[in-house]
Write a protein that holds these residues in place. Structure first.
Motif, PDB file in Angstrom:
ATOM      1  N   ALA A 669      42.772  36.434  40.071  1.00  0.00           N
ATOM      2  CA  ALA A 669      41.578  35.657  39.695  1.00  0.00           C
ATOM      3  C   ALA A 669      41.975  34.308  39.114  1.00  0.00           C
ATOM      4  O   ALA A 669      41.312  33.288  39.353  1.00  0.00           O
ATOM      5  CB  ALA A 669      40.728  36.442  38.696  1.00  0.00           C
ATOM      6  N   ARG A 670      43.055  34.290  38.353  1.00  0.00           N
ATOM      7  CA  ARG A 670      43.506  33.025  37.766  1.00  0.00           C
ATOM      8  C   ARG A 670      44.062  32.073  38.820  1.00  0.00           C
ATOM      9  O   ARG A 670      43.912  30.856  38.709  1.00  0.00           O
ATOM     10  CB  ARG A 670      44.544  33.304  36.680  1.00  0.00           C
ATOM     11  CG  ARG A 670      43.895  33.820  35.388  1.00  0.00           C
ATOM     12  CD  ARG A 670      44.896  34.196  34.336  1.00  0.00           C
ATOM     13  NE  ARG A 670      44.238  34.472  33.062  1.00  0.00           N
ATOM     14  CZ  ARG A 670      44.778  35.161  32.067  1.00  0.00           C
ATOM     15  NH1 ARG A 670      46.004  35.665  32.212  1.00  0.00           N
ATOM     16  NH2 ARG A 670      44.121  35.347  30.937  1.00  0.00           N
ATOM     17  N   ILE A 671      44.704  32.641  39.848  1.00  0.00           N
ATOM     18  CA  ILE A 671      45.155  31.795  40.969  1.00  0.00           C
ATOM     19  C   ILE A 671      43.946  31.130  41.618  1.00  0.00           C
ATOM     20  O   ILE A 671      43.936  29.919  41.874  1.00  0.00           O
ATOM     21  CB  ILE A 671      45.924  32.636  42.010  1.00  0.00           C
ATOM     22  CG1 ILE A 671      47.280  33.077  41.449  1.00  0.00           C
ATOM     23  CG2 ILE A 671      46.123  31.843  43.307  1.00  0.00           C
ATOM     24  CD1 ILE A 671      48.014  34.091  42.312  1.00  0.00           C
ATOM     25  N   ALA A 672      42.912  31.913  41.852  1.00  0.00           N
ATOM     26  CA  ALA A 672      41.702  31.377  42.480  1.00  0.00           C
ATOM     27  C   ALA A 672      41.045  30.322  41.596  1.00  0.00           C
ATOM     28  O   ALA A 672      40.611  29.266  42.075  1.00  0.00           O
ATOM     29  CB  ALA A 672      40.723  32.511  42.774  1.00  0.00           C
ATOM     30  N   LYS A 673      41.000  30.584  40.269  1.00  0.00           N
ATOM     31  CA  LYS A 673      40.341  29.646  39.353  1.00  0.00           C
ATOM     32  C   LYS A 673      41.108  28.332  39.269  1.00  0.00           C
ATOM     33  O   LYS A 673      40.513  27.251  39.183  1.00  0.00           O
ATOM     34  CB  LYS A 673      40.218  30.287  37.962  1.00  0.00           C
ATOM     35  CG  LYS A 673      39.455  29.438  36.948  1.00  0.00           C
ATOM     36  CD  LYS A 673      37.974  29.384  37.280  1.00  0.00           C
ATOM     37  CE  LYS A 673      37.212  28.451  36.356  1.00  0.00           C
ATOM     38  NZ  LYS A 673      36.919  29.029  35.054  1.00  0.00           N
ATOM     39  N   GLU A 674      42.424  28.422  39.322  1.00  0.00           N
ATOM     40  CA  GLU A 674      43.228  27.196  39.259  1.00  0.00           C
ATOM     41  C   GLU A 674      42.999  26.337  40.497  1.00  0.00           C
ATOM     42  O   GLU A 674      42.929  25.115  40.409  1.00  0.00           O
ATOM     43  CB  GLU A 674      44.706  27.560  39.134  1.00  0.00           C
ATOM     44  CG  GLU A 674      45.597  26.344  38.898  1.00  0.00           C
ATOM     45  CD  GLU A 674      47.047  26.714  38.641  1.00  0.00           C
ATOM     46  OE1 GLU A 674      47.905  25.853  38.835  1.00  0.00           O
ATOM     47  OE2 GLU A 674      47.311  27.871  38.250  1.00  0.00           O
ATOM     48  N   LYS A 675      42.868  26.994  41.653  1.00  0.00           N
ATOM     49  CA  LYS A 675      42.676  26.247  42.902  1.00  0.00           C
ATOM     50  C   LYS A 675      41.228  25.808  43.094  1.00  0.00           C
ATOM     51  O   LYS A 675      40.968  24.732  43.638  1.00  0.00           O
ATOM     52  CB  LYS A 675      43.100  27.120  44.093  1.00  0.00           C
ATOM     53  CG  LYS A 675      44.576  27.440  44.137  1.00  0.00           C
ATOM     54  CD  LYS A 675      45.415  26.270  44.622  1.00  0.00           C
ATOM     55  CE  LYS A 675      45.238  26.033  46.115  1.00  0.00           C
ATOM     56  NZ  LYS A 675      46.086  24.931  46.593  1.00  0.00           N
ATOM     57  N   LEU A 676      40.287  26.654  42.660  1.00  0.00           N
ATOM     58  CA  LEU A 676      38.857  26.373  42.874  1.00  0.00           C
ATOM     59  C   LEU A 676      38.111  26.494  41.539  1.00  0.00           C
ATOM     60  O   LEU A 676      37.322  27.411  41.334  1.00  0.00           O
ATOM     61  CB  LEU A 676      38.273  27.355  43.898  1.00  0.00           C
ATOM     62  CG  LEU A 676      38.908  27.376  45.292  1.00  0.00           C
ATOM     63  CD1 LEU A 676      38.343  28.522  46.122  1.00  0.00           C
ATOM     64  CD2 LEU A 676      38.687  26.045  46.006  1.00  0.00           C
ATOM     65  N   PRO A 677      38.366  25.557  40.615  1.00  0.00           N
ATOM     66  CA  PRO A 677      37.795  25.701  39.265  1.00  0.00           C
ATOM     67  C   PRO A 677      36.275  25.596  39.207  1.00  0.00           C
ATOM     68  O   PRO A 677      35.669  26.070  38.253  1.00  0.00           O
ATOM     69  CB  PRO A 677      38.452  24.549  38.491  1.00  0.00           C
ATOM     70  CG  PRO A 677      38.839  23.559  39.548  1.00  0.00           C
ATOM     71  CD  PRO A 677      39.188  24.355  40.747  1.00  0.00           C
ATOM     72  N   ASP A 678      35.655  24.974  40.223  1.00  0.00           N
ATOM     73  CA  ASP A 678      34.205  24.779  40.189  1.00  0.00           C
ATOM     74  C   ASP A 678      33.447  25.715  41.122  1.00  0.00           C
ATOM     75  O   ASP A 678      32.238  25.556  41.307  1.00  0.00           O
ATOM     76  CB  ASP A 678      33.877  23.315  40.559  1.00  0.00           C
ATOM     77  CG  ASP A 678      34.482  22.335  39.573  1.00  0.00           C
ATOM     78  OD1 ASP A 678      34.458  22.636  38.363  1.00  0.00           O
ATOM     79  OD2 ASP A 678      34.980  21.279  40.008  1.00  0.00           O
ATOM     80  N   ASP A 679      34.147  26.679  41.714  1.00  0.00           N
ATOM     81  CA  ASP A 679      33.479  27.588  42.650  1.00  0.00           C
ATOM     82  C   ASP A 679      32.771  28.697  41.868  1.00  0.00           C
ATOM     83  O   ASP A 679      33.406  29.439  41.116  1.00  0.00           O
ATOM     84  CB  ASP A 679      34.499  28.198  43.618  1.00  0.00           C
ATOM     85  CG  ASP A 679      33.829  28.952  44.750  1.00  0.00           C
ATOM     86  OD1 ASP A 679      33.161  29.973  44.466  1.00  0.00           O
ATOM     87  OD2 ASP A 679      33.967  28.525  45.909  1.00  0.00           O
ATOM     88  N   PRO A 680      31.460  28.859  42.048  1.00  0.00           N
ATOM     89  CA  PRO A 680      30.723  29.861  41.257  1.00  0.00           C
ATOM     90  C   PRO A 680      31.148  31.295  41.547  1.00  0.00           C
ATOM     91  O   PRO A 680      31.093  32.148  40.663  1.00  0.00           O
ATOM     92  CB  PRO A 680      29.261  29.620  41.640  1.00  0.00           C
ATOM     93  CG  PRO A 680      29.299  28.905  42.954  1.00  0.00           C
ATOM     94  CD  PRO A 680      30.552  28.092  42.936  1.00  0.00           C
TER      95      PRO A 680
END
Length: 760
Positions: A669-680
């Motif tokens: 999840a943190r990998i995803a958040k780092e790459k896509l910080p504004d994706d809901p």
């Protein structure tokens, strides 16, 4: 008899030894003290400190050494050290008037008026006419806004000594605050006439004229002081500051350079000139002045600390670190340098290191508002919201005008959907700075979220009036109009925002949604084609627009055209998640899932090193609830590209249901958040994992951010409601749980949502 004589001789030898030892210690003590005096007179304060300390080590009750050590710390800019030494003087010598007055001054500067008054009154009880004690008493009355008593004390001083220019200036300040401007000017004139060449009274008169906007008179007083003191570089600095305030940069620069010409061996003119060039945006000349100052005093820690701050502001961290290392080698406990080390750790996202630094700084200086603020920022970086809030609240308590801290508190309140607090914090910022654009934006958002639409509209229109070229005000106004079904107004606002920046995809998405609400799907499709031309070669923007086109085609039941549009969106930006789901839904709804599975497997058979087909297969299996197969393909995608955010997000959500794999889920999840910080969707996934780990505050933050972009998503509403329920905020939880069930009754968690509602 011989034995008796031997005993007497032994005693005499011991006595001589003891007396010699005492004499030696006394001589050493005086020697250290005299060396300290010499160093002090030569301005070598660190060496003086060492010698005075050596003297005290020999004689812990050496009052003169404590007193001189206190003066040394004042010269070194260490008021805490000075206070400590003067406290020892007062303890060892209660009759020492000078130490009592120094302590009273420290207390007054620290706003500890009771302690200061106690010291002053004790001195005045012994010496009623002590001028310095009377000045302190006047200052205390002034602090307490007792202007009448303060004026009386200044008048008493002048009765005792009519040559005390400070008393005339003190009376002038009192009269000015009372609005008696002519009387104030008269007192300042009296101070000037005592000694026309004296600098302080004339500069006080210049400040008085500046406050009255009598700028010509103010300049005349500064220039007269220069005429009477032509070799004083500080006066040219003051003249330069005056010109800078008057927005006359050329004259200011000439004055600063004249100060350097007069005192080329002093660092102050170089540092002031550097500040001027820095404020003017001239980086090279700023750095040049700092380097010249450092040439004059190569080991000056204040110059090096300032240079470190210069580089820190420009995010040149290696250079900042270089100077800070030199400073801390010289002074390991130097507070400002350690503060900057903490800031660099924050910049580098080394939040544990930063928190450790700020914790130590706060332990040493509990009233450092900045240390509390930066500690709060560090906890925010670790997503520790509650601890962050505690630090930020403390920083504001210590400094109510610290706008950055209040801004973060308002932002956190918005994310927590605590709209009343967000409104309060942003209104307080605007009270300090009515032109603060971001604060007014947050105020409008908080008002809109509370349904205070008329007030929100005023806030957004104020933004537009203040910065008509900034698209943000038009966008927020458009969102408000869209929520009120004022579609024509919303279209006008969104188009105004896009005219200022055509690359704003949030704005364009909302414009397309307005076309859809009006049933104007063909116009919306034409708008998409026009927008594709405007965004040029930006594949990221093309992906968003093609995804919108796919949705419009679906609304027209043109499934084949929609499938092509979604496929183009994935080709444009493989990290963009919505088209994967859209394609999977097309395949599932059209009963073509097996055909799609065969198609993507065939693609992988030809070229297995493609993450995209694995992602699509994983999404299809996810929707079929064949989770073992979806996990297999998500993991395959991540083996090909470990930073492939869509697969990382979906795998994280999948693993979150397994207690033994929750930490692995968090990593993905943190990998995803780092790459896509504004994706809901990514926010929702990370929030759900926090929820599963019992971190309900962090979870609510992520769900709130997701809901900002997906307000009509049943799952996200349920997730936020569940997090608030677990936090004990059941009234707030109720509205989100009810909305989730009103939107959909088939989402995962329906039964749990109903259970929570039944418990209320």
């Amino acid at each position: 008899m011989k034995r008796r004589m031997a005993e007497i001789m032994a005693v005499m030898m011991v006595s001589v030894f003891v007396l010699t030892g005492c004499s030696s210690d006394e001589e050493k003590k005086i020697s250290h003290f005299e060396k300290g005096e010499t160093y002090f007179q030569n301005g070598e304060y660190k060496s003086a400190e060492l010698e005075f300390r050596n003297a005290i080590q020999i004689d812990p009750e050496f009052v003169d050494a404590y007193e001189r050590l206190g003066e040394t710390y004042l010269k070194l800019g260490d008021p805490r050290g000075a206070f400590r030494e003067y406290t020892m003087v007062a303890k060892l010598d209660p009759e020492n008037i000078d130490a009592a007055l120094k302590l009273a001054t420290f207390y007054m500067l620290g706003k500890k008026t009771d302690e200061s008054r106690e010291k002053v009154e004790a001195v005045l009880a012994k010496e009623p006419t002590n001028i310095e004690a009377l000045f302190l008493m006047a200052g205390l009355y002034d602090l307490e806004k007792n202007l009448y008593e303060a004026a009386s004390v200044f008048e008493k001083i002048l009765e005792l000594d009519s040559t005390q220019s400070r008393a005339y200036m003190g009376l002038a300040r009192i009269y000015a605050r009372q609005g008696k401007l002519d009387e104030a000017e008269s007192q300042l004139m009296s101070a000037v006439h005592l000694d026309p060449a004296a600098i302080k009274p004339r500069l006080e008169l210049a400040r008085f004229y500046t406050g009255r906007k009598a700028f010509d008179e103010a300049r005349a007083q500064i220039e007269k002081s220069i005429e009477l003191n032509p070799g004083n570089a500080d006066l040219y600095i003051i003249l330069g500051n005056f010109f800078f305030q008057m927005k006359q940069p050329d004259e200011a620069e000439r004055a600063y350079l004249k100060a350097i010409e007069i005192s080329p061996d002093e660092i102050k003119p170089y540092m002031v000139a550097a500040g001027f060039y820095d404020a003017s945006g001239n980086v090279d000349q700023t750095l040049g002045m700092y380097e010249k100052a450092l040439t004059v005093k190569p080991d000056d820690i204040n110059i090096m600390t300032t240079m470190a701050g210069f580089f820190l502001k420009r995010q040149q961290m290696d250079e900042a670190e270089r100077y800070l290392t030199r400073v801390l080698e010289e002074r390991p406990n130097f507070f400002p340098a350690r503060m900057m080390k903490g800031e660099i750790a924050v910049f580098n996202k080394d939040f544990p290191e930063a928190i450790g630094i700020f914790d130590q700084l706060i332990k040493e200086e509990p009233r450092s508002s900045r240390a509390h603020y930066l500690k709060g920022v560090s906890h925010l970086g670790k997503e520790e919201m509650q601890v962050a809030k505690t630090s930020l609240v403390k920083s504001v308590e210590l400094n109510p005008q610290l706008v950055k801290a209040k801004m973060l508190l308002a932002d956190i309140a918005l994310r927590e959907r605590d709209f009343e607090t967000a409104q309060k914090e942003s209104a307080e910022i605007l009270a300090l700075n009515p032109k603060d654009y971001r604060a007014r934006m947050m105020l409008g958002n908080a008002l809109m979220a509370q349904g205070k639409n008329a007030e929100a509209e005023v806030a957004y229109k104020t933004l537009i009036a203040e910065k008509p070229e900034n698209p943000a005000g038009y966008y927020r106004l458009g969102l408000l109009q869209r929520s009120l079904k004022d579609y024509d107004g919303a279209m006008e606002s969104f188009n105004a925002a896009l005219a200022r920046n055509p690359m704003l995809m949030d704005v364009f998405t909302n414009l397309v949604l307005v076309y859809g609400a009006k049933g104007e799907l063909d116009i919306a499709l034409r708008a998409c084609d026009d927008q594709l031309e405007k965004v040029g070669d930006s594949r990221v923007h093309q992906a968003v627009i093609n995804n919108l086109k796919g949705g419009l085609f679906l609304a027209q039941k043109r499934t084949e055209a929609a499938e092509k549009a979604f496929s183009r969106a994935i080709a444009d930006n493989p990290d963009f998640m919505p088209p994967y789901y859209a394609l999977a839904r097309i395949y599932l709804s059209g009963k073509k899932q097996q055909k799609a599975i065969d198609q993507y497997n065939a693609i992988l058979a030809k070229n297995p090193d493609q993450a995209g087909p694995h992602m699509l297969l994983g999404t299809i299996y996810d929707m079929q609830k064949k989770y073992h197969m979806s996990e297999k393909h998500y993991r395959a995608a991540l083996e090909i590209n470990p930073q492939f955010a869509p697969a990382a997000n979906n795998l994280a959500y999948l693993l979150s249901s397994r207690e033994d794999q929750i930490d692995e889920a968090l990593n993905f999840a943190r990998i995803a958040k780092e790459k896509l910080p504004d994706d809901p969707s990514v926010m929702d996934t990370l929030g759900w994992i926090y929820y599963k780990k019992g971190l309900y505050g962090n979870a609510a933050q992520e769900f709130s951010d997701s809901l900002e972009k997906l307000p009509e998503n049943a799952t996200v509403n349920y997730h936020l409601g569940a997090a608030l329920f677990q936090k004990g905020e059941k009234e707030r939880a109720k509205s989100y749980l009810e909305k989730a069930l009103a939107l959909d009754t088939t989402f995962d968690g329906v039964d749990e949502a109903k259970r929570m509602l039944s418990e209320m």
